[in-house]
Design a protein around this motif. Structure first.
Motif, short mmCIF file in Angstrom:
data_model
loop_
_atom_site.label_atom_id
_atom_site.label_comp_id
_atom_site.label_asym_id
_atom_site.label_seq_id
_atom_site.Cartn_x
_atom_site.Cartn_y
_atom_site.Cartn_z
N ALA A 68 0.79 -1.19 -0.03
CA ALA A 68 -0.06 0.06 0.03
C ALA A 68 0.88 1.40 0.05
O ALA A 68 0.40 2.43 -0.36
N LEU A 69 2.18 1.09 0.51
CA LEU A 69 2.93 2.13 0.48
C LEU A 69 3.19 2.96 -1.04
O LEU A 69 3.36 4.14 -1.20
N LEU A 70 3.36 2.11 -1.95
CA LEU A 70 3.59 2.52 -3.42
C LEU A 70 2.33 3.53 -3.82
O LEU A 70 2.71 4.79 -4.20
N PRO A 71 1.30 3.21 -4.01
CA PRO A 71 -0.03 4.12 -4.37
C PRO A 71 -0.05 5.52 -3.40
O PRO A 71 -0.37 6.34 -3.87
N LEU A 72 0.27 5.00 -1.93
CA LEU A 72 0.01 6.04 -1.12
C LEU A 72 0.98 7.25 -1.20
O LEU A 72 0.70 8.37 -1.29
N LEU A 73 2.33 6.78 -1.29
CA LEU A 73 3.14 7.83 -1.60
C LEU A 73 3.15 8.63 -3.10
O LEU A 73 3.44 9.59 -3.20
N ALA A 74 2.75 7.76 -3.99
CA ALA A 74 2.50 8.31 -5.19
C ALA A 74 1.33 9.26 -5.22
O ALA A 74 1.46 10.41 -5.61
N ALA A 75 0.14 8.97 -4.45
CA ALA A 75 -0.80 9.93 -4.44
C ALA A 75 -0.31 11.29 -3.47
O ALA A 75 -0.97 12.28 -4.25
N ARG A 76 0.53 11.11 -2.45
CA ARG A 76 1.12 12.28 -1.79
C ARG A 76 1.76 13.15 -2.90
O ARG A 76 1.73 14.21 -2.93
N GLY A 77 2.65 12.61 -3.74
CA GLY A 77 3.67 13.10 -4.72
C GLY A 77 2.87 13.93 -5.60
O GLY A 77 3.10 14.87 -6.16
N LEU A 78 1.79 13.28 -6.14
CA LEU A 78 1.01 13.73 -6.98
C LEU A 78 0.18 15.12 -6.62
O LEU A 78 0.30 16.14 -7.24
N LEU A 79 -0.33 14.88 -5.24
CA LEU A 79 -0.90 16.28 -4.86
C LEU A 79 0.21 17.28 -4.55
O LEU A 79 -0.31 18.64 -4.62
N LEU A 80 1.39 16.83 -4.38
CA LEU A 80 2.44 17.99 -4.24
C LEU A 80 2.91 18.26 -5.42
O LEU A 80 4.16 19.14 -5.57
N ARG A 81 2.76 17.85 -6.88
CA ARG A 81 3.25 18.10 -7.86
C ARG A 81 4.52 17.68 -8.03
O ARG A 81 5.39 18.38 -8.75
N ARG A 82 4.98 16.63 -7.56
CA ARG A 82 6.44 15.90 -7.81
C ARG A 82 6.35 15.15 -8.80
O ARG A 82 5.74 14.28 -9.10
N SER A 83 7.15 15.52 -9.97
CA SER A 83 7.29 14.90 -11.00
C SER A 83 7.55 13.28 -11.13
O SER A 83 7.12 12.55 -11.75
N TRP A 84 8.64 12.76 -9.84
CA TRP A 84 8.87 11.42 -9.81
C TRP A 84 7.38 10.49 -9.55
O TRP A 84 7.47 9.34 -9.46
N SER A 85 6.42 11.18 -8.70
CA SER A 85 5.25 10.47 -8.47
C SER A 85 4.65 9.92 -9.66
O SER A 85 3.77 8.90 -9.37
N ARG A 86 4.83 10.23 -10.84
CA ARG A 86 4.08 9.72 -12.08
C ARG A 86 4.39 8.38 -12.29
O ARG A 86 3.45 7.38 -12.58
N GLY A 87 5.69 8.00 -11.99
CA GLY A 87 5.97 6.85 -12.49
C GLY A 87 5.42 5.63 -11.53
O GLY A 87 4.89 4.71 -11.99
N PRO A 88 5.55 5.86 -10.12
CA PRO A 88 4.91 4.79 -9.21
C PRO A 88 3.56 4.80 -9.52
O PRO A 88 2.86 3.80 -9.31
N ALA A 89 2.77 5.71 -9.80
CA ALA A 89 1.34 5.99 -9.96
C ALA A 89 0.93 5.05 -11.23
O ALA A 89 0.16 4.25 -11.23
N LEU A 90 1.88 5.34 -12.20
CA LEU A 90 1.64 4.36 -13.44
C LEU A 90 1.79 2.72 -13.22
O LEU A 90 0.94 2.02 -13.61
N VAL A 91 2.94 2.75 -12.32
CA VAL A 91 3.38 1.20 -12.20
C VAL A 91 2.09 0.68 -11.42
O VAL A 91 1.83 -0.59 -11.55
N THR A 92 1.60 1.26 -10.50
CA THR A 92 0.56 0.93 -9.66
C THR A 92 -0.75 0.30 -10.58
O THR A 92 -1.37 -0.63 -10.16
#
Length: 147
Positions: A68-92
């Motif tokens: 669950a950490l992967l999508p939760l960290l990706a969600a937080r990164g997306l909300l904070l507009r971190r470009s790295w977060s798109r990769g984990p979100a796509l993988v999920t």
């Protein structure tokens, strides 16, 4: 150096967050929350119930919570507009599609869960691939050109 040369993260994203980006973050958070809930259920049932293998149930529950950490960290990164977060979100989302397919092959109440998971994963993939989302995350096209 002055603030103009080293802009703060807030200065980089002065425009409002696109709705598509917020929706993608919400879907990733929903998936992460569902994994935590499933992991807690498996863990509690493994500890309090009468499973075939208590060790396997506990390991399964802990694994789901860790996943669950992967999508939760990706969600937080997306909300904070971190470009790295798109990769984990796509993988999920890509990993969710075979799970949804497996649930759809079951002859049980898992079929509605498979439909829901497939809809969420496909919707999130479309939102994450959207050019507006890509621009909001500051991801540039090939060669560094902004598209």
């Amino acid at each position: 150096m002055s603030r103009e040369q080293n802009p703060t993260p807030d200065a980089l994203h002065s425009d409002p967050r696109p709705g598509r980006l917020t929706a993608a973050a919400a879907l990733a958070a929903l998936e992460g929350t569902a994994l935590v809930a499933g992991g807690v259920c498996v863990l509690v049932l493994g500890l309090t119930g009468d499973p075939d293998s208590r060790r396997q149930a506990v390991t399964g529950g802990i694994t789901l919570i860790a996943l669950a950490l992967l999508p939760l960290l990706a969600a937080r990164g997306l909300l904070l507009r971190r470009s790295w977060s798109r990769g984990p979100a796509l993988v999920t989302q890509v990993l969710a599609l075979p799970v949804a397919y497996t649930l759809l092959q079951a002859d049980s109440v898992a079929i509605p869960a498979g439909i829901a998971l497939a809809v969420v994963a496909l919707t999130a993939l479309v939102l994450l691939a959207n050019p507006e989302t890509t621009r909001a995350l500051g991801i540039r096209g090939p060669g560094g050109d902004e598209k």
